[in-house]
Every structure is written in structure tokens, then in C-alpha cells.
Design a protein around this motif. Structure first.
Motif, PDB file in Angstrom:
ATOM      1  N   VAL A 254       1.011  -1.242  -0.278  1.00  0.00           N
ATOM      2  CA  VAL A 254       0.107   0.026  -0.015  1.00  0.00           C
ATOM      3  C   VAL A 254       0.864   1.376  -0.003  1.00  0.00           C
ATOM      4  O   VAL A 254       0.708   1.987  -0.822  1.00  0.00           O
TER       5      VAL A 254
ATOM      6  N   TYR B 131      -5.054   3.749  -2.282  1.00  0.00           N
ATOM      7  CA  TYR B 131      -5.581   3.131  -0.901  1.00  0.00           C
ATOM      8  C   TYR B 131      -5.842   4.591  -0.155  1.00  0.00           C
ATOM      9  O   TYR B 131      -6.564   4.167   0.846  1.00  0.00           O
TER      10      TYR B 131
ATOM     11  N   PRO C 204      -9.674   3.476   1.454  1.00  0.00           N
ATOM     12  CA  PRO C 204      -9.117   2.949   2.740  1.00  0.00           C
ATOM     13  C   PRO C 204      -9.683   1.561   3.262  1.00  0.00           C
ATOM     14  O   PRO C 204      -8.958   1.053   3.903  1.00  0.00           O
TER      15      PRO C 204
ATOM     16  N   ILE D 250      -7.503  -1.609   2.180  1.00  0.00           N
ATOM     17  CA  ILE D 250      -5.958  -1.769   2.668  1.00  0.00           C
ATOM     18  C   ILE D 250      -5.742  -2.954   3.111  1.00  0.00           C
ATOM     19  O   ILE D 250      -4.848  -3.767   2.977  1.00  0.00           O
TER      20      ILE D 250
END
Length: 305
Positions: A86, A94, A98, A101
Motif C-alpha cells: 500500500v 488506497y 482505505p 487496505i
């Protein structure tokens, strides 16, 4: 180009079982992780059972502690590998997504991130169990090539992380639209299906260098040359060998697609020109080689007990 090797008919699944609407599958990549971790744990336990291998003829911890170290390594590999991918390769994506992730099942792991994760997990293990971090690092460095080599073979079976277009007679025609996107005449071969793109099987290059060659050297130094008696020496050799092997193979491996632009068609992370630059793998390998050299020099200045 007159000849290339068609990609063999390989499935990424070792086996799969469907129960109703639920499918259970064991992938080669997962098996590589499992075998690598178990084999590493077994070898570390065997080395800990031989005090003569270590400084002062005293193992840094009891062989039974290797199980706890295995648990720490598993957590470090998974979390570090994912977070490293990431942070190093797709941070912008990302930041916008989020929630993805920790979606490791979607793919995307970084070796360098996994290395950092294992280092942190190993340090915490040593702090909790009051053992020498350098000696434990040497133990892990001794066996890491097993998982690396098997993982690269699994990458080949999955037809992923392939190399740059090549006219070499051992070049492979990998399946998939992305693998068939040859930017120039290099690698183009005529087949019954028309013009195809052949590429370096760079996964197998890495399996050979990072797995067989590096693993043989590290095991020989640990079991035959007494390098475990100088804490940090074997860890330094691992950093140096891996960094060098990865740096060399990156000249044949296709750089990550997210770095490709109109001015940077190859996909260098640091481009000097459209044809010259450094990939992200090479950039991350440079500090590894430097750290390895520092550790070897520092270990060489210590007197073995």
C-alpha cells in the motif's frame, strides 16, 4: 523472433472443493507460504538444538521458543507485506479506498514491506522473551530463502509478475491482455493465434537467485562456516545477497504498471530517460545492500566467544 515457449496449462489452485455455493480452494501461493514457514521453523528449531553453532556454544533461546517466533513471523509477513504494498506501490489509490487496505485476498504484497513487518515482529518477540535480536535475526535470515524461492515459483504458476519482452529462446508467452501488451518489436513471435508477446520468466530467475543460490550460501555459512557465532553477520549477508539478486533481476522484470506514463513507458519509479532509470524494487534494494555491508563489517570486528 522465431520461437518462444507457450505458457503451460497450470491452475493457480492446487485443489478446490465446492460445497453448495461455497468454494474452498488451496492456492499454490498460499502453499508456498505454508511450506516456507514450516520448513523455516523446523530448521531454526534444529539449529537451536545445536549449541555449538552459536556464539559461546550457547543457543540464544530454547528450541521450543521457535513456535512463538513462527507466530510472530506470520503476523509480520502478512501485515508488513500488505502495508508495504500500500505504502510503496499504490498509496494514492488506497488513500481514496482505505477500506481495501487490509483486503489481502484481492492480491498485492510487498517483499520489502514484509521484511519490515518481520523485523518489527521479531524485535517485539525478542524484547518479550529477552533474547538477542541479532541472533534471532540470523536464525530467520538462515531460512528465509525457502519461502522466497517457493513464492517465486508460485508467481510463475499464477502467471503474474512476469518479465519484460524478450527475444531469448526461453522467453514465455504469458496469458492475459496485460502480458500481451508489447510496446515494441522486441518479444513479438508469430503463432497459430497470430502475433504474440514473449517475456522473460523473471519469476524463475528470482526463484533461482533468491531461493536456490542465496539459500544454499546462507545455509552453508550457518552450518559449515560458523557465521552464527558472530551475531549479525548472517543477517548482513542475507540483506546483501537479496538486495543484489533483486537489483539484477529487476533489469529483466516488468516494472509495476502504476508507474507507467506517456513520458515513462517502461515504468521506472525514478526515470532518468524513457529508456533508463530505476524500478521501485531496485530503489528499495539499495539500502538493503548498504545495511548488509554495515552489518557484516560490524560483525567482523567482534571476537567470536
Amino acid at each position: 523472433m522465431l520461437f518462444a515457449i507457450p505458457f503451460p496449462d497450470l491452475s493457480p489452485d492446487l485443489f478446490s472443493v465446492t460445497i453448495g455455493s461455497f468454494e474452498l480452494a488451496l492456492r499454490w501461493y498460499a502453499l508456498a507460504y505454508i511450506v516456507g514457514l514450516i520448513a523455516g521453523w523446523w530448521l531454526i528449531a534444529r539449529a537451536l538444538a545445536r549449541p555449538a553453532l552459536w556464539a559461546g556454544n550457547v543457543a540464544p533461546m530454547l528450541p521450543e521458543k521457535a513456535e512463538g517466533l513462527l507466530t510472530a513471523v506470520i503476523l509480520g509477513v502478512i501485515l508488513g507485506g500488505r502495508l508495504g504494498y500500500v505504502a510503496f506501490y499504490q498509496p494514492a489509490y488506497y488513500l481514496q479506498h482505505p477500506g481495501e487496505i487490509l483486503a489481502v485476498w484481492q492480491g498485492g504484497m510487498s517483499f520489502h514491506g514484509g521484511l519490515i513487518g518481520v523485523a518489527v515482529a521479531g524485535w517485539l518477540f525478542c524484547k518479550i522473551n529477552k533474547v538477542s535480536p541479532l541472533s534471532v535475526a540470523d536464525a530467520m535470515s538462515m531460512v528465509v530463502a525457502i519461502g522466497l524461492g517457493l513464492g517465486r515459483v508460485a508467481n510463475f504458476i499464477n502467471a503474474e509478475l512476469w518479465g519484460r519482452p524478450s527475444d531469448a529462446p526461453w522467453a514465455v508467452i504469458f496469458p492475459g491482455e496485460a502480458a500481451q501488451a508489447c510496446a515494441g518489436p522486441v518479444g513479438i513471435v508469430m503463432t497459430d493465434l497470430g502475433a504474440m508477446c514473449a517475456r522473460h520468466p523473471s519469476q524463475l530467475y528470482q526463484a533461482g537467485l533468491e531461493g536456490l543460490v542465496m539459500g544454499a550460501i546462507l545455509l552453508w555459512l550457518a552450518w559449515g562456516r560458523g557465521w552464527l557465532k558472530r551475531p549479525g553477520a548472517l543477517t548482513g549477508m542475507f540483506f546483501g545477497l537479496y538486495g543484489l539478486a533483486r537489483f539484477v533481476v529487476e533489469f529483466f522484470r516488468q516494472p509495476d504498471a502504476q508507474f507507467v506514463t506517456a513520458d515513462n513507458p517502461i515504468g521506472f519509479a525514478y526515470a532518468i530517460s524513457p529508456e533508463l532509470g530505476l524500478t521501485m524494487g531496485q530503489i528499495l534494494s539499495l539500502p538493503m545492500m548498504a545495511l548488509g555491508l554495515v552489518l557484516i563489517i560490524a560483525a567482523g570486528r567482534t571476537r567470536p566467544a
